[in-house]
Design a protein around this motif. Structure first.
Motif, PDB file in Angstrom:
ATOM      1  N   PHE A   1       0.885  -1.177   0.143  1.00 41.59           N
ATOM      2  CA  PHE A   1      -0.148   0.052   0.037  1.00 41.59           C
ATOM      3  C   PHE A   1       0.892   1.357  -0.009  1.00 41.59           C
ATOM      4  N   LEU A   2       2.136   1.214   0.506  1.00 39.58           N
ATOM      5  CA  LEU A   2       3.200   2.347   0.766  1.00 39.58           C
ATOM      6  C   LEU A   2       4.168   2.300  -0.745  1.00 39.58           C
ATOM      7  N   VAL A   3       3.724   1.136  -1.793  1.00 41.94           N
ATOM      8  CA  VAL A   3       4.953   1.045  -2.646  1.00 41.94           C
ATOM      9  C   VAL A   3       5.327   2.311  -3.491  1.00 41.94           C
ATOM     10  N   ASN A   4       4.317   3.316  -3.708  1.00 48.04           N
ATOM     11  CA  ASN A   4       4.456   4.237  -4.360  1.00 48.04           C
ATOM     12  C   ASN A   4       5.334   5.311  -3.699  1.00 48.04           C
ATOM     13  N   ARG A   5       4.965   5.322  -2.397  1.00 49.14           N
ATOM     14  CA  ARG A   5       5.912   6.623  -1.584  1.00 49.14           C
ATOM     15  C   ARG A   5       7.174   5.986  -1.404  1.00 49.14           C
ATOM     16  N   MET A   6       7.250   4.521  -1.550  1.00 50.35           N
ATOM     17  CA  MET A   6       8.762   3.922  -1.308  1.00 50.35           C
ATOM     18  C   MET A   6       9.672   4.297  -2.754  1.00 50.35           C
ATOM     19  N   ARG A   7       8.820   4.123  -3.848  1.00 52.82           N
ATOM     20  CA  ARG A   7       9.636   4.528  -4.921  1.00 52.82           C
ATOM     21  C   ARG A   7      10.069   6.191  -4.796  1.00 52.82           C
ATOM     22  N   LYS A   8       9.098   6.660  -4.464  1.00 53.18           N
ATOM     23  CA  LYS A   8       9.358   8.108  -4.428  1.00 53.18           C
ATOM     24  C   LYS A   8      10.447   8.507  -3.669  1.00 53.18           C
ATOM     25  N   THR A   9      10.767   7.801  -2.428  1.00 58.22           N
ATOM     26  CA  THR A   9      11.683   8.335  -1.475  1.00 58.22           C
ATOM     27  C   THR A   9      13.154   7.229  -1.634  1.00 58.22           C
ATOM     28  N   ALA A  10      13.126   6.276  -2.379  1.00 61.84           N
ATOM     29  CA  ALA A  10      14.130   5.468  -2.460  1.00 61.84           C
ATOM     30  C   ALA A  10      15.466   6.026  -3.021  1.00 61.84           C
ATOM     31  N   PRO A  11      16.596   5.823  -2.699  1.00 57.66           N
ATOM     32  CA  PRO A  11      17.774   6.329  -3.123  1.00 57.66           C
ATOM     33  C   PRO A  11      18.265   6.129  -4.633  1.00 57.66           C
ATOM     34  N   TRP A  12      17.500   4.991  -5.035  1.00 58.65           N
ATOM     35  CA  TRP A  12      17.557   4.538  -6.367  1.00 58.65           C
ATOM     36  C   TRP A  12      16.458   3.499  -6.973  1.00 58.65           C
ATOM     37  N   PRO A  13      16.323   3.328  -8.282  1.00 52.90           N
ATOM     38  CA  PRO A  13      15.195   2.453  -8.553  1.00 52.90           C
ATOM     39  C   PRO A  13      15.611   1.068  -8.204  1.00 52.90           C
ATOM     40  N   VAL A  14      14.472   0.296  -7.865  1.00 52.43           N
ATOM     41  CA  VAL A  14      14.702  -1.112  -7.645  1.00 52.43           C
ATOM     42  C   VAL A  14      13.316  -1.788  -7.746  1.00 52.43           C
ATOM     43  N   ASP A  15      13.331  -3.133  -8.076  1.00 49.75           N
ATOM     44  CA  ASP A  15      12.220  -3.975  -8.175  1.00 49.75           C
ATOM     45  C   ASP A  15      11.508  -4.266  -6.808  1.00 49.75           C
ATOM     46  N   TRP A  16      10.296  -4.017  -6.462  1.00 48.93           N
ATOM     47  CA  TRP A  16       9.785  -4.039  -5.228  1.00 48.93           C
ATOM     48  C   TRP A  16       8.950  -5.342  -5.647  1.00 48.93           C
ATOM     49  N   ILE A  17       8.868  -6.348  -4.891  1.00 49.36           N
ATOM     50  CA  ILE A  17       8.236  -7.752  -4.925  1.00 49.36           C
ATOM     51  C   ILE A  17       7.147  -7.971  -4.114  1.00 49.36           C
ATOM     52  N   ASP A  18       5.972  -7.634  -4.818  1.00 51.86           N
ATOM     53  CA  ASP A  18       4.467  -7.751  -3.940  1.00 51.86           C
ATOM     54  C   ASP A  18       4.081  -9.198  -4.070  1.00 51.86           C
ATOM     55  N   PRO A  19       4.092  -9.663  -2.900  1.00 58.02           N
ATOM     56  CA  PRO A  19       3.500 -11.133  -2.962  1.00 58.02           C
ATOM     57  C   PRO A  19       1.907 -11.549  -3.074  1.00 58.02           C
ATOM     58  N   ALA A  20       1.246 -10.446  -3.432  1.00 55.42           N
ATOM     59  CA  ALA A  20      -0.279 -10.828  -3.680  1.00 55.42           C
ATOM     60  C   ALA A  20      -0.463 -11.824  -4.597  1.00 55.42           C
ATOM     61  N   GLU A  21      -0.179 -11.447  -5.688  1.00 52.90           N
ATOM     62  CA  GLU A  21      -0.438 -12.349  -6.976  1.00 52.90           C
ATOM     63  C   GLU A  21      -0.140 -13.910  -6.712  1.00 52.90           C
ATOM     64  N   ALA A  22       1.170 -14.012  -6.200  1.00 49.22           N
ATOM     65  CA  ALA A  22       1.674 -15.369  -5.909  1.00 49.22           C
ATOM     66  C   ALA A  22       0.812 -16.002  -5.048  1.00 49.22           C
ATOM     67  N   ILE A  23       0.301 -15.358  -3.732  1.00 45.42           N
ATOM     68  CA  ILE A  23      -0.341 -16.002  -2.915  1.00 45.42           C
ATOM     69  C   ILE A  23      -1.798 -16.514  -3.617  1.00 45.42           C
ATOM     70  N   ALA A  24      -2.397 -15.447  -4.246  1.00 45.91           N
ATOM     71  CA  ALA A  24      -3.748 -15.751  -4.933  1.00 45.91           C
ATOM     72  C   ALA A  24      -3.501 -17.032  -5.782  1.00 45.91           C
ATOM     73  N   ARG A  25      -2.598 -16.945  -6.502  1.00 44.76           N
ATOM     74  CA  ARG A  25      -2.425 -18.192  -7.330  1.00 44.76           C
ATOM     75  C   ARG A  25      -2.308 -19.599  -6.819  1.00 44.76           C
ATOM     76  N   ARG A  26      -1.516 -19.436  -5.394  1.00 44.46           N
ATOM     77  CA  ARG A  26      -1.434 -20.658  -4.723  1.00 44.46           C
ATOM     78  C   ARG A  26      -2.933 -21.005  -4.258  1.00 44.46           C
TER      79      ARG A  26
END
Length: 274
Positions: free
Chosen positions: A197-222
């Motif tokens: 829920f905070l990932v957009n704020r994390m992207r904004k405040t991060a010192p450089w770009p990274v991939d943020w792995i959200d587990p939601a889709e994988a849990i739903a697939r399981r």
């Protein structure tokens, strides 16, 4: 277990974090009924003693499973899953539990720099379960475990109020960013379902770009993959419910639940919708 169960899935989290998983599950399992349980009376789980929390979850699930009779239960919480899911499977052997664990394996497969951070609650960070995932799947990576004391609370506040202190977010995620031998962290695993829920704020405040792995889709697939193992299920009756263990959710959270199509249940009579 003689009765035929309905296509009801129970989602469990300490707060609003599991809503992201529920949203993905509805796409894959549209003909199911959803009961979302927020254990807000015990939030946050990270500060609990392990034995007390395990006992609390066991007693709570004994009641929840009896009342709602789900065909499947998704524990959409890393802390509860890493601490108690194996215990719950032993105590309730006839139930189907889907857990949430840090997405360390996909992170290790995707990283190019070999530097991965796992952003989690202190409880998830200290679990042997988490360290075993690193040993099994990320032996060739440098994995930094970052236990955030405040990020889950900040996410709850952001969802309720629409505002978050970006400086506080920056402080919480800063330890995730590592430079080593000319390389830099390129993946951060969000090992708490509140954090996306905070990932957009994390992207904004991060010192450089990274991939943020959200587990939601994988849990739903399981969860969706287990539908064929549950036997004959009858169509579910009733509306989708939100249950708060405190019995007194804030009005902003009630509005949020309604936005997700969930009807607030009476804590004293959880199948009755006020």
């Amino acid at each position: 277990m003689g009765e035929t169960r309905s296509r009801t899935v129970l989602f469990f989290d300490s707060g609003i974090g599991g809503l992201g998983v529920l949203r993905e599950a509805r796409v894959l399992m549209p003909d199911w009924r959803y009961v979302y349980v927020a254990d807000d009376a015990a939030f946050p789980f990270g500060g609990w003693d392990e034995d007390r929390l395990r006992a609390h979850l066991t007693g709570l699930f004994r009641d929840l499973l009896e009342v709602h009779r789900p065909a499947m239960t998704v524990i959409a919480c890393n802390t509860a899953s890493t601490l108690a899911i194996n215990h719950l499977r032993e105590v309730f052997p006839g139930e189907t539990f889907v857990g949430t664990v840090p997405a360390i394996k996909p992170a290790a497969e995707r990283t190019r720099s070999g530097l991965v951070s796992v952003l989690a609650t202190p409880g998830t960070v200290k679990r042997q379960y988490t360290r075993e995932l690193i040993r099994q799947y990320a032996g060739k990576c440098h994995v930094r475990l970052v236990g955030s004391e405040h990020l889950a609370r900040l996410a709850e506040e952001y969802v309720r109020e629409g505002y978050v202190d970006e400086a506080a977010v920056r402080r919480e995620i800063a330890p995730c960013f590592v430079k080593m031998d000319g390389r830099a962290t390129d993946i951060v695993v969000l090992a708490c379902t509140h954090y996306p829920f905070l990932v957009n704020r994390m992207r904004k405040t991060a010192p450089w770009p990274v991939d943020w792995i959200d587990p939601a889709e994988a849990i739903a697939r399981r969860a969706a993959s287990l539908q064929g193992t549950l036997g004959v299920l009858r169509a579910a009756d009733g509306v989708d419910l939100a249950v708060f263990t405190s019995g007194h959710p804030q009005s902003s959270v009630v509005r949020l639940m309604r936005g997700f199509g969930l009807h607030l249940a009476d804590i004293d009579n959880p199948e009755r919708v006020p």
